[in-house]
Each structure stands twice: as C-alpha cells, then as structure tokens.
Design a protein around this motif. Structure first.
Motif, mmCIF file in Angstrom:
data_model
loop_
_atom_site.group_PDB
_atom_site.id
_atom_site.type_symbol
_atom_site.label_atom_id
_atom_site.label_comp_id
_atom_site.label_asym_id
_atom_site.label_seq_id
_atom_site.Cartn_x
_atom_site.Cartn_y
_atom_site.Cartn_z
ATOM 1 N N MET A 666 0.787 -1.313 0.017
ATOM 2 C CA MET A 666 0.089 -0.090 0.138
ATOM 3 C C MET A 666 1.104 1.198 -0.196
ATOM 4 S SD MET A 666 -3.032 -0.936 2.786
ATOM 5 C CE MET A 666 -1.643 -1.349 3.948
ATOM 6 N N PRO A 667 0.438 2.217 -0.601
ATOM 7 C CA PRO A 667 1.147 3.636 -0.418
ATOM 8 C C PRO A 667 0.797 4.156 0.798
ATOM 9 C CG PRO A 667 -0.858 3.824 -1.776
ATOM 10 C CD PRO A 667 -0.748 2.388 -1.649
ATOM 11 N N VAL A 668 1.734 5.299 1.193
ATOM 12 C CA VAL A 668 1.717 5.919 2.287
ATOM 13 C C VAL A 668 0.187 6.488 2.635
ATOM 14 C CG1 VAL A 668 2.669 7.713 3.881
ATOM 15 C CG2 VAL A 668 4.195 6.221 2.272
ATOM 16 N N ASP A 669 -0.309 7.236 1.798
ATOM 17 C CA ASP A 669 -1.455 7.746 1.887
ATOM 18 C C ASP A 669 -2.644 6.813 2.066
ATOM 19 O OD1 ASP A 669 -1.456 6.872 -0.667
ATOM 20 O OD2 ASP A 669 -2.559 8.357 -1.552
ATOM 21 N N VAL A 670 -2.929 5.596 1.683
ATOM 22 C CA VAL A 670 -3.467 4.804 1.923
ATOM 23 C C VAL A 670 -3.452 4.031 3.555
ATOM 24 C CG1 VAL A 670 -4.467 2.496 1.474
ATOM 25 C CG2 VAL A 670 -3.918 4.081 -0.459
ATOM 26 N N THR A 681 -10.169 0.435 -0.379
ATOM 27 C CA THR A 681 -9.638 0.630 -1.835
ATOM 28 C C THR A 681 -10.305 -0.591 -2.727
ATOM 29 O OG1 THR A 681 -7.761 -0.817 -1.226
ATOM 30 C CG2 THR A 681 -7.617 1.649 -1.019
ATOM 31 N N LYS A 682 -11.124 -1.398 -2.309
ATOM 32 C CA LYS A 682 -11.654 -2.506 -3.190
ATOM 33 C C LYS A 682 -12.767 -1.971 -3.932
ATOM 34 C CE LYS A 682 -10.464 -5.744 0.765
ATOM 35 N NZ LYS A 682 -11.083 -6.828 1.647
ATOM 36 N N ASN A 708 -0.805 -2.205 14.547
ATOM 37 C CA ASN A 708 -0.108 -1.209 13.480
ATOM 38 C C ASN A 708 -0.086 -1.961 12.284
ATOM 39 O OD1 ASN A 708 0.946 0.675 15.589
ATOM 40 N ND2 ASN A 708 1.882 -1.067 16.390
ATOM 41 N N CYS A 709 0.157 -1.156 11.242
ATOM 42 C CA CYS A 709 0.307 -1.773 9.796
ATOM 43 C C CYS A 709 1.754 -1.109 9.348
ATOM 44 C CB CYS A 709 -0.908 -1.145 8.907
ATOM 45 S SG CYS A 709 -0.837 -1.541 7.196
ATOM 46 N N PHE A 710 2.465 -2.118 8.587
ATOM 47 C CA PHE A 710 3.589 -1.744 8.055
ATOM 48 C C PHE A 710 3.491 -2.384 6.483
ATOM 49 C CE2 PHE A 710 4.342 -2.796 12.478
ATOM 50 C CZ PHE A 710 5.065 -1.306 12.771
ATOM 51 N N SER A 711 3.854 -1.382 5.478
ATOM 52 C CA SER A 711 3.587 -1.712 4.218
ATOM 53 C C SER A 711 4.482 -1.018 3.283
ATOM 54 C CB SER A 711 1.964 -1.589 3.759
ATOM 55 O OG SER A 711 1.994 -2.160 2.567
ATOM 56 N N SER A 712 5.001 -1.562 2.007
ATOM 57 C CA SER A 712 5.582 -0.980 1.024
ATOM 58 C C SER A 712 5.132 -1.477 -0.210
ATOM 59 C CB SER A 712 7.188 -1.278 1.273
ATOM 60 O OG SER A 712 7.695 -0.602 2.434
ATOM 61 N N GLY A 716 4.548 -6.161 -0.148
ATOM 62 C CA GLY A 716 3.410 -6.686 0.652
ATOM 63 C C GLY A 716 2.980 -5.691 1.896
ATOM 64 N N THR A 717 2.443 -6.613 2.794
ATOM 65 C CA THR A 717 1.702 -5.749 3.917
ATOM 66 C C THR A 717 1.908 -6.701 5.267
ATOM 67 O OG1 THR A 717 0.245 -4.468 2.509
ATOM 68 C CG2 THR A 717 -0.257 -4.602 4.923
ATOM 69 N N LYS A 718 1.979 -6.025 6.428
ATOM 70 C CA LYS A 718 2.370 -6.751 7.639
ATOM 71 C C LYS A 718 1.229 -5.954 8.593
ATOM 72 C CE LYS A 718 6.147 -6.992 10.208
ATOM 73 N NZ LYS A 718 7.439 -7.484 10.626
ATOM 74 N N PHE A 719 0.581 -6.666 9.313
ATOM 75 C CA PHE A 719 -0.101 -6.187 10.542
ATOM 76 C C PHE A 719 0.237 -6.764 11.731
ATOM 77 C CE2 PHE A 719 -3.166 -5.310 7.086
ATOM 78 C CZ PHE A 719 -3.854 -4.359 7.501
ATOM 79 N N VAL A 720 0.464 -6.258 12.740
ATOM 80 C CA VAL A 720 1.156 -6.571 14.133
ATOM 81 C C VAL A 720 0.071 -6.149 15.053
ATOM 82 C CG1 VAL A 720 3.215 -6.178 15.625
ATOM 83 C CG2 VAL A 720 3.390 -6.083 13.155
#
Length: 738
Positions: A666-670, A681-682, A708-712, A716-720
């Motif tokens: 995901m981009p930063v704004d999302v 965004t679906k 928290n959400c970390f994505s680039s 991919g995306t990671k939820f912690v």
C-alpha cells in the motif's frame, strides 16, 4: 504615574530608530556586496570546472574516435584479404600477385604492415617505411628458410633487391596469436624486426577455404607512433597532456613521450605509467590507482582531479574497446592554471568594485535613515499619548508621501479608535456565545455517532455469532448421526463381502443366473469400490465435524466476559473457515500459510471478537494476493503466494501476533487511512470499509492493545497485533461500559 515612568525608562533602554535603520541597511549592503563577490568568485570556479569538464570530454571523445578509426582499418584490410583468398581471387602460391594486391592496399595508406604466411613458411609482407617508399618481403618454397626484400616502384613492381635474410613467420607473435585465439585478435605490443625500434601491434586472423580448410594466417600491423603523432597534434589547453594506458597500467602512447617503452635484446619492455619520468603522467596514474584500485573497474567515462606541485589538475579517463582484444584507457590531463589567469584578474576587479559600492551605499544609508527617522519620531510621541489614554491626537502632515499617508491614517485612527473598541467588545461577546453553542452541539453529535456505531457493531457481532452457532448446532446432530453409523455400516459391508467370498469358495460352481447377475452388477468392482466409498464418507463426516467445531469456536462473539483462551486455536479456527480461499482456484494458485508459533500463555480476551480481527486481516491478505495475479506470471504466483503468521511473547506480559502477505503493498496515503470507518480501496460491492475499523476498535478499545500496519509498494503488507496477557480490573470495567 509610576508605571508610566517605568515604561518610559524601559523604552529608553531600547535602540533608537535611526540606529535601527542605519545598522541593518549597512549590514544588508555589506552582505549583498560580500555575497555578490563570493558568487562572482564561486561562479568563476564553477565556470572553470564546467569548461574543464566539457573540454576534457570533447578531447576524450575525439581521441577515442580517432584511435578506433586507426584500429578499424587493419580489421577491414584483413577482411578484404581473407575474403579474396577464400573466394579464390588470389592464389597463395602466386607470390608476386599477392605482392601487387597487398601493394594496392598499402598504397592507400590504410595500414603500415600487411602480411600473410602459410603453414609451410611461405610468406608475403608489404611495409610502408618511414622514408615514404614501400618494400615487399616475400619467400616461396624455393628459397625457404630465407626471405627476399624488394623495393617497389609507384606501380607496385620490384625495382631493387634490398637484402636476403633468414626469416620464419611461424615464430612471430602475430602468427602465434591467431592460432591460439582461433579468431581475429590483437597481439601484444612487439618490435616489428630485430633492426627496428618502432613499437607495433598486429591484428591477426586465420584464413579458411570455402570448405573450411585452414589455409594461412593474415596480419595487418599498426605502428603506435601514429597514436603519439595524433596525441601530439591534439591541443589540450596550454600545458595539458594526453596518454593511453592499458588496464594493467602500462603506458601505450603519450602526447609528450615518443617511445614510452624500453628495448632489451630486441624485445620490447613496457613501462608502467606510474613509474614514468614525466611527473604529470606518473602522478595521474598514481591518482587513478588510488581512486579505483584496479583499472579494470573503469567501465565508462570518469572525471577526477588531483594536485601536482600544489596546482590542481583536471583528469578524464575513458575506456577504448574495439571488441577484438583492445582494452585501453585514454587519459586527458588539463591543468587548472590554464584557465585561472583571467579569472584571478576578474576577481581582483570585482573585490575593488564591491568595496567602492559598500562605502557609497553606507553614506547614502546614513543620510536616508536620518531623513526618515525624524517624522517617525513625531508619530511615535503621538502614539505614546494614545497609549496613555489621550485618543484625540493630530500630527503634522509630512512631505514624504508615504509618511503623509501614515499621518492622515493615524489621525483618522484616533478618531475611530474609541468607537472600534466598543464594537469589538460587543462582537467578541457574541462570538463567544456562538462558539460555546456550536461546540456543545458538535460534542453531542459526535457522542451520538460513536454510541450508534458501537451499538451497531455490537449488535452485528452478536447476531452473527448467534447465527453461526445456530447453524453449527443444527448441522452437528445429523452429522454426528451419520458419522456414528458409518463405522457400523463399514463393518456390516465387510461382513457381507466376506460372506460372498466364502460362498464363492465353498460353491465355486455357480448357476447361470447367479453368474449372469454377478456379471451384470460387476461384483468385483463393487467389492473394491464399496470400502473406498465408506472410507471417503468417514473422512467427509470427520471434515464436517471439524468445520462445525471451528464455527462454534469462532461464534463466541456474544460472550460478555474475558476468558483465557489459546491464541493459536483461534488462528487455526479462522484458517479452517477460510480454507476455501486458500486452496487453488481460478483466481490464484494455492496460498501457502507459513506458521511461526512461539510458546504463548493463555490470554484473557474476548475470543470471538479476537477471531473476527484475525478473519478481517486474513481476508485482506488473501484479497491483496489475488489482486497481483494480473501483474505476475502463473509461475511467479505459484512460488510467491504466501501468508506468514508469527506469534511471540513480549516480556511475559504481552503477546504479539504478526500477519504478513506478499501482495502488492500500500502507498503511504492509504496506510494513513486504513483504520478509518467506511474507507476501502476495493471495488464497489466487495468491501464496506468497516473490517479494519472494527478490528482497530476491538484491539484498542476492548483489549487495551495495539494494532499497527507496515507496508511498502511491491513488498506486501504486515499487520502487528499486541495485546496484554491479563486485563486489569479497571480496564475490564471500562470495556464493559463501552
């Protein structure tokens, strides 16, 4: 009165207006003049650097182009000769015909040497001597191992026998290099003959017949003296130099050194550039080795500079490669002093003009500041009177237009000031009342919305849990009945089959009707397939019971108290429910779930709500993986569709659950809005935008945890998720009230 006196005393300690006008003005002028001088000098140096860079590049391009032209001519000549011999236009045994053909090529001033030799030792060489005439050196089988040298006239005819000497071309470097390479190749630098001191490099090539038979070795030699003469003709500033080195650092040619090599016993010995007596060349080579370490690392144009006797030298290094073995570097050395004479003169003139401008501007600034300060002092005194309460003040109209306007405005201001104060007080009171009313309304509206949203989520979760629990209960009874009887049915069927086999053993002679019936129903197939069907039914009922158990575990959404649960059980239950999304289908191949579970204690939580969080995050991960199908090949998707689940304990008081996918990211704004209600965004109809918002409230508000959400993009995306192992009493009460 005392306070007014103190105010005047504090004001008297401040700086006067004329000083404030003078000092900044002078400082500004000084800064502008200094900056102008600095920029002038700096731009001068930048201009020098830009001109030096452009000049270095132009010279390097010119040198490289000319060197490649020199190196291309032998290749063209070799191709011409090889084609003529291979096609039978020239006979290798006709020595004089070869001499005339080679003479025509050498007379065009394409190469210095042109020679061919067979495996028997016969050879023909045409050489253009520095004196200007062309000689032919040839040997046929009748005079081997000797070779005759003739002087040729302007028609290529022999006019004078110069000498006869022993010569075997098969021992020469150009002959050996071609045989070893098996393709067109350049030799090492060598001496053309024992009596010569001219360095030569040869391009050798094997000549084949149309049937593929190896006929001879062809070579075109090239004197390095031509490169020296060309480099010498290239003007590099006033005192600049150019030279050519190989990747080992040996000097090939130079604009100032005619013969950059040594000759010992008729053998040429190259000299490393960093050990040459010329200081510019040696120090440049040392700088190159210091910068790159290995010259083979230089693959494109490189610019650098170094100090020679305290003076800056601009250097450009460019690779020279012809694709047939030549791998040299051209180096251009340009002293900075060639550019700086006029720059230094301009710098001195600039400094003098800046100082003169500074003095003149300072004098004008002092006079102007005094002229402006006097009227402003009158306005200042009138302002002090207004501040003391004397609102009705009239000041003199000044001769400066801006100050005159200021005086008129001041007079009008004093007249309207009292009225303005009254109006402002009334407006301020009204605004305060309106702000208080609107703030109260907005607060009530926000509270109502939050309560409505919380109630809606709670009711939805409770209804969903009841529905799932009811469906699971209704399915469970018939499934248990079927599962419990499958075992008995299997035993009965096995007994019947055993009885049939016993009949067949005891009464092998069957009647025609029995045999016909056996063939009609295919008894052998039924015997084999019946047990398989019963085994499949047993596996299916066990699978249904597991799904029902998972649904009942997942449906704990209406439990109102914290309970100690196994986090891993909730994750596995959610994965079982989503199994149909994880298996291969038309949208994606099988999604691999990688589990990295740690030993976790039982956690106090709302298990059903926490399962809902797992469900929302895993669904988003699966959707993200399906989204990238169009951007990857099927092979890439098959090896990359993964969801990784990792659990760990933090300081014995917290547990962490990380769920990561390898989707598109995901981009930063999302990322900044994913926990907002109704944000998605679906496509329309595929998502409501409430899943992650509800998950955030469950973790943060209900469990006092962190999400928290970390994505680039592209990674991919990671939820912690982090939640405490036990909930404090006050947090339980607060959560229950919410």
């Amino acid at each position: 009165m005392v306070s007014k006196a103190l105010k005047r005393r504090s004001v008297s300690k401040q700086l006067p207006l004329h000083l404030i006008l003078i000092v900044p003005f002078v400082l500004q002028i000084f800064a502008i003049v200094g900056l102008t001088g600095y920029l002038t000098i700096s731009n001068g140096y930048k201009a020098v650097n830009a001109v030096a860079s452009e000049l270095r590049n132009e010279i390097s391009v010119r040198i490289n182009q000319q060197i490649l032209i020199y190196l291309e001519k032998p290749y063209i000549v070799n191709q011409t000769v090889a084609s003529a011999i291979s096609e039978g236009q020239i006979n290798l045994t006709d020595i004089q015909a070869l001499e005339r053909y080679f003479w025509r090529l050498a007379n065009q001033n394409t190469v210095d040497f042109l020679q061919v030799a067979t495996f028997e030792g016969t050879n023909v060489l045409i050489e253009r001597l520095p004196e200007g005439f062309i000689v032919a050196r040839s040997a046929d089988k009748s005079i081997l191992p000797n070779r005759k040298s003739y002087r040729l006239d302007n028609r290529g005819q022999r006019v004078e026998l110069l000498k006869i000497q022993s010569f075997d071309p098969r021992t020469r470097p150009w002959y050996k290099a071609a045989l070893q390479a098996g393709q067109p190749t350049w030799t090492e630098i060598f001496i053309a003959s024992a009596n010569s001191s001219k360095a030569t490099i040869a391009l050798s090539e094997l000549i084949y017949s149309p049937t593929g038979k190896l006929l001879a070795v062809q070579s075109s030699n090239f004197r390095l003296l031509k490169i020296h003469e060309f480099l010498k003709s290239v003007k590099v500033g006033h005192t600049g130099q150019t030279f050519i080195i190989d990747k080992a650092g040996n000097l090939i040619a130079s604009s100032v050194i005619k013969e950059p090599y040594k000759i010992n016993d008729s053998k040429l010995e190259q000299i490393p550039a960093n050990k040459i007596e010329n200081s510019a060349i040696s120090l440049t080579a040392q700088a190159l080795f210091k910068r790159f370490g290995n010259l083979s690392l230089i693959k494109d144009n490189q610019q650098l500079d170094f100090l020679l006797d305290g003076k800056r030298q601009f250097v450009q290094v460019s690779p020279i490669q012809d694709g047939r073995g030549i791998d040299w570097l051209s180096v251009v050395v340009l002293p900075e002093s060639d550019f700086m004479t006029q720059i230094n003169a301009n710098t001195r003139t600039t400094i003098f003009l800046c100082l003169a401008a500074l003095i003149i501007a300072t004098v004008l600034g002092i006079y102007t500041s005094q002229w402006i300060a006097r009227p402003i002092m009158f306005l200042s005194k009138a302002s002090e009177s207004v501040a003391d309460g004397a609102l009705y003040q009239n000041v003199e109209i000044f001769r400066i237009r801006e100050l005159a306007i200021l005086a008129l405005s001041f007079n009008r201001m004093t007249q309207q000031l009292q009225e303005s104060f009254t109006n402002l007080e009334q407006i301020n009171h009204q605004l305060e009342q309106r702000v208080e009313e609107r703030t109260s309304e907005l607060k009530n509206t926000l509270d109502n919305l939050q309560r409505a949203q919380t109630q809606m989520i709670a009711e939805k979760m409770s209804s969903l849990g009841q529905l799932v629990a009811g469906v699971a209960h209704e399915i469970n009874n018939p499934v248990n009945f079927i599962h419990g009887n499958v075992h008995h049915l299997s035993n009965y069927s096995q007994n019947l089959l055993d009885l049939i086999q016993l009949y067949q053993t005891e009464f092998p002679n069957l009647t025609s009707k029995i045999q016909e019936k056996i063939d009609d129903i295919d008894l052998e197939f039924i015997t084999e397939d019946m047990l398989k069907i019963l085994s499949s039914m047993k596996v299916g009922t066990e699978r249904i019971r597991e799904i029902v158990k998972s649904l009942r575990t997942f449906s704990r959404l209406d439990e109102a108290e914290f309970k100690q649960v196994d986090i891993h059980e909730g994750i596995e239950t959610t994965l079982l429910i989503l199994q149909h999304r994880l298996t291969a289908n038309a949208k994606h191949p099988e999604i691999e779930v990688i589990r990295d579970y740690a030993n976790l204690p039982l956690v106090e939580c709302y298990s059903g709500q926490l399962n809902q969080v797992f469900m929302n995050i895993l669904i988003n991960a699966i959707d993200a993986i399906e989204q990238v199908k169009a951007e990857r090949t099927s092979k890439e998707i098959q090896h990359n569709c993964q969801i990784r689940i990792r659990t760990s304990a933090i300081n014995l008081d917290w547990v962490e659950i990380a769920i990561a996918d390898n989707g598109s990211g995901m981009p930063v704004d999302v990322q900044q809005r994913i926990f907002e209600p109704f944000f998605t965004t679906k496509p329309v109809g595929k998502g409501t935008g409430m899943g992650l918002s509800i998950s955030y409230q469950i973790i943060i508000d209900k469990h006092n945890g962190k999400l928290n959400c970390f994505s680039s993009l592209g990674e991919g995306t990671k939820f912690v998720i982090q939640i405490p192992v036990t909930q404090e009493l006050n947090k339980k009460v607060e959560t229950a009230i919410i």
